[in-house]
Design a protein around this motif. Sequence first.
Motif, PDB file in Angstrom:
ATOM      1  N   GLU A  48      36.290  29.493  38.919  1.00 30.22           N
ATOM      2  CA  GLU A  48      36.445  30.773  38.316  1.00 30.22           C
ATOM      3  C   GLU A  48      35.773  32.078  38.746  1.00 30.22           C
ATOM      4  O   GLU A  48      36.175  32.883  38.977  1.00 30.22           O
ATOM      5  N   ASN A  52      36.947  35.355  40.676  1.00 26.99           N
ATOM      6  CA  ASN A  52      36.573  36.543  40.152  1.00 26.99           C
ATOM      7  C   ASN A  52      36.142  37.508  41.255  1.00 26.99           C
ATOM      8  O   ASN A  52      36.338  38.671  41.262  1.00 26.99           O
ATOM      9  N   HIS A  56      38.345  40.832  41.560  1.00 30.73           N
ATOM     10  CA  HIS A  56      37.734  42.007  41.123  1.00 30.73           C
ATOM     11  C   HIS A  56      36.806  42.707  42.130  1.00 30.73           C
ATOM     12  O   HIS A  56      36.394  44.069  41.943  1.00 30.73           O
ATOM     13  N   ALA A  88      34.878  41.662  28.523  1.00 35.19           N
ATOM     14  CA  ALA A  88      35.125  40.708  29.743  1.00 35.19           C
ATOM     15  C   ALA A  88      34.655  39.192  29.210  1.00 35.19           C
ATOM     16  O   ALA A  88      35.650  38.299  29.816  1.00 35.19           O
ATOM     17  N   GLU A  91      38.322  35.904  25.438  1.00 32.23           N
ATOM     18  CA  GLU A  91      39.428  35.122  26.272  1.00 32.23           C
ATOM     19  C   GLU A  91      40.674  35.933  26.298  1.00 32.23           C
ATOM     20  O   GLU A  91      41.046  36.756  25.321  1.00 32.23           O
ATOM     21  N   TYR A  93      41.002  38.674  27.969  1.00 32.05           N
ATOM     22  CA  TYR A  93      41.073  40.161  28.383  1.00 32.05           C
ATOM     23  C   TYR A  93      40.861  40.322  29.697  1.00 32.05           C
ATOM     24  O   TYR A  93      40.022  39.619  30.444  1.00 32.05           O
ATOM     25  N   SER A  94      41.870  40.956  30.525  1.00 35.76           N
ATOM     26  CA  SER A  94      41.856  40.990  31.948  1.00 35.76           C
ATOM     27  C   SER A  94      41.622  42.528  32.490  1.00 35.76           C
ATOM     28  O   SER A  94      42.616  43.242  31.855  1.00 35.76           O
ATOM     29  N   THR A  95      41.117  42.808  33.430  1.00 40.28           N
ATOM     30  CA  THR A  95      41.211  44.146  34.145  1.00 40.28           C
ATOM     31  C   THR A  95      41.844  43.745  35.519  1.00 40.28           C
ATOM     32  O   THR A  95      41.820  44.494  36.299  1.00 40.28           O
ATOM     33  N   ALA A  96      42.264  42.675  35.692  1.00 44.09           N
ATOM     34  CA  ALA A  96      43.080  42.213  37.070  1.00 44.09           C
ATOM     35  C   ALA A  96      44.170  43.287  37.083  1.00 44.09           C
ATOM     36  O   ALA A  96      44.860  43.355  36.202  1.00 44.09           O
ATOM     37  N   ILE A 101      47.924  39.668  38.434  1.00 44.18           N
ATOM     38  CA  ILE A 101      48.474  38.836  37.343  1.00 44.18           C
ATOM     39  C   ILE A 101      49.740  38.346  37.643  1.00 44.18           C
ATOM     40  O   ILE A 101      50.162  37.271  37.389  1.00 44.18           O
ATOM     41  N   GLY A 106      44.080  36.064  37.356  1.00 43.92           N
ATOM     42  CA  GLY A 106      43.552  37.077  36.199  1.00 43.92           C
ATOM     43  C   GLY A 106      44.084  37.132  34.904  1.00 43.92           C
ATOM     44  O   GLY A 106      44.476  38.060  34.468  1.00 43.92           O
ATOM     45  N   GLY A 108      42.400  36.416  32.524  1.00 43.66           N
ATOM     46  CA  GLY A 108      41.307  36.667  31.497  1.00 43.66           C
ATOM     47  C   GLY A 108      40.447  35.690  31.034  1.00 43.66           C
ATOM     48  O   GLY A 108      39.866  35.541  29.822  1.00 43.66           O
TER      49      GLY A 108
END
Lengths: 139, 436
Positions: A48, A52, A56, A88, A91, A93-96, A101, A106, A108
């Motif tokens: 993981e 990341n 990111h 972040a 669970e 939540y993703s900014t990918a 995605i 990604g 989250g």
Amino acid sequence: MKPYTMDFDVKARDFSSAGESSSKFRKTLLMLSIPSDIVRRASIAAYEAEMNIVIHSYGGKMHFEIYKDKIVIVAEDTGPGIKDLELAMKEGYSTAPKEVIEMGFGAGMGLPNMKRNADTMEIVNHDESGTKIVMTINF
Amino acid sequence: MYFHSVTLDRDRCKGCTNCIKRCPTEAIRVRDGKAKIIKEKCIDCGECVRVCPYHAKVVVTDDIGMMENYKYRIALPAPSLYGQFKDMTIGDILASLQSCGFDEVFEVAYAADIVSYITRNIVKAKDYKRPIISSACPAIVRLIQQRFPSLMDNILDIMPPVEVAGKIARDEAKKKTGLKDEEIGVFFVSPCAAKVTSVKNPIGIEKSYIDGVFSMRDVYSMILDKRKFAEKKIEHTSSMIGVGWANAGGESYGTSLENCLFVDGIQNVIGVLEDIELGKLDDIDFFEGLACVGGCVGGPLTVANNFIARNRIMKLKEKLNKDVSVKKYIAVDFHEFMLNVKLKKSDVLNLDEDIDKAIDMMKSIDEIYKSLPGLDCGSCGSPGCRALAEDVVKGFASEYDCIFKLKDRIKILAEEINKLSIKIPPVIGSDKEVKP
């Protein structure tokens, strides 16, 4: 006794070789007689963290230390940092970006999964200059 | 005690590096010009049998002559047998097989129907870890014991179809004939090496219900010989689900679970098991991993091209019933067909039980590995430079088994000798002055 260490460079957005360092780390743990449930937890935490960096960051490094009774995983990248740490850690939540995605990454779950599988997880810094996460798994 | 069906014919082996490079568990080395199988690491997947250009890897199966030792003989044909013949119905194949000297033929495909039925019922009732991993391919179960021990709890604890077939056929024959256990011979016609091994070294059960395993190759020609003389057709009992087990994905189809993943080819399976261990496939209900490409029709003991065989199975399936009654053979809780010996993890990868010692060894491996050229050429007899470094540290090899290292060393020595050869002894002449 000095730990056994492993270091890997991780490239940003290089999905074809993503997960390679975690995979090598996993095989090493098996060879070092680490109990199988610890191998599994450490592999997930490492994977993981590595993903990341791939998804990111601008690129970074994975560093592993294997002791007789614990494993330390350090994931360090060169930015852009985590804007909202509380979000972040949630669970799902993703900014990918969308295209990431769509590739199945990604979701989250990265940080929550790392926290769940490590005994301690410390986010040393997370500003524009980068993010450094240190995880420990005891056994 | 290890028994392996995959062995080496020393006379045929040329000591080439084809097998060491393809073995998925790095279980082969070349020593003294011959391949050597490390028995603790071998999972009998048969990859080496397939790749050896000199046919030096031999799968040891039982001799057909062993049938003579029994009063009543039962053949258990694997579903993959049905894909081996052109223009033969399942009934033709079974009749010809029976004419080869058997009193009875019991289809493993029918036992596969039973296993599918149990699977469908049990996955609803029991709380399995997801994904549930099939136990049908013994090479994959052994791979998990060796490289993915944390996934052993995910393995479906039902006996493989061949053992279910063996148990039912034996019990029925005892009832029918009144003969004793040891007078009844149950023989499996196997497409693969791993299943031969699992009869001698059972996984998850005390003792196998099968007395002997014949290679599908050996039985193939016998069936063709008897083809015209087969007395009567045998009505086969299996459904399209049971016969479908011959192909990759057949077992998954039989589970009726929504999210199934089937993967064939052992290297592909390794990759997916890594993903499963990382928790990436928790949304999958059932994972069917098969060591051979195509599934059992691609087994190293089969005769027909696996793609053609696969196609034949598909066509045979079309004519079969979708379902078949299996309940008469099974108790409510299925206990007689469940695995009852706990799977043990294999420690063969561990460098040392003591983590500190293992860490020291790993550091030495890294040092040696750094000094090797990294070509993974296999000339040293190990599958790659990393494996050579491991072998050196474990004391099974020398650094100078690497021809590049040896060449470098010889070069240094040669230079040294050259330097020395230029030097002239003082009695012949010397530019050095003699100090008083």
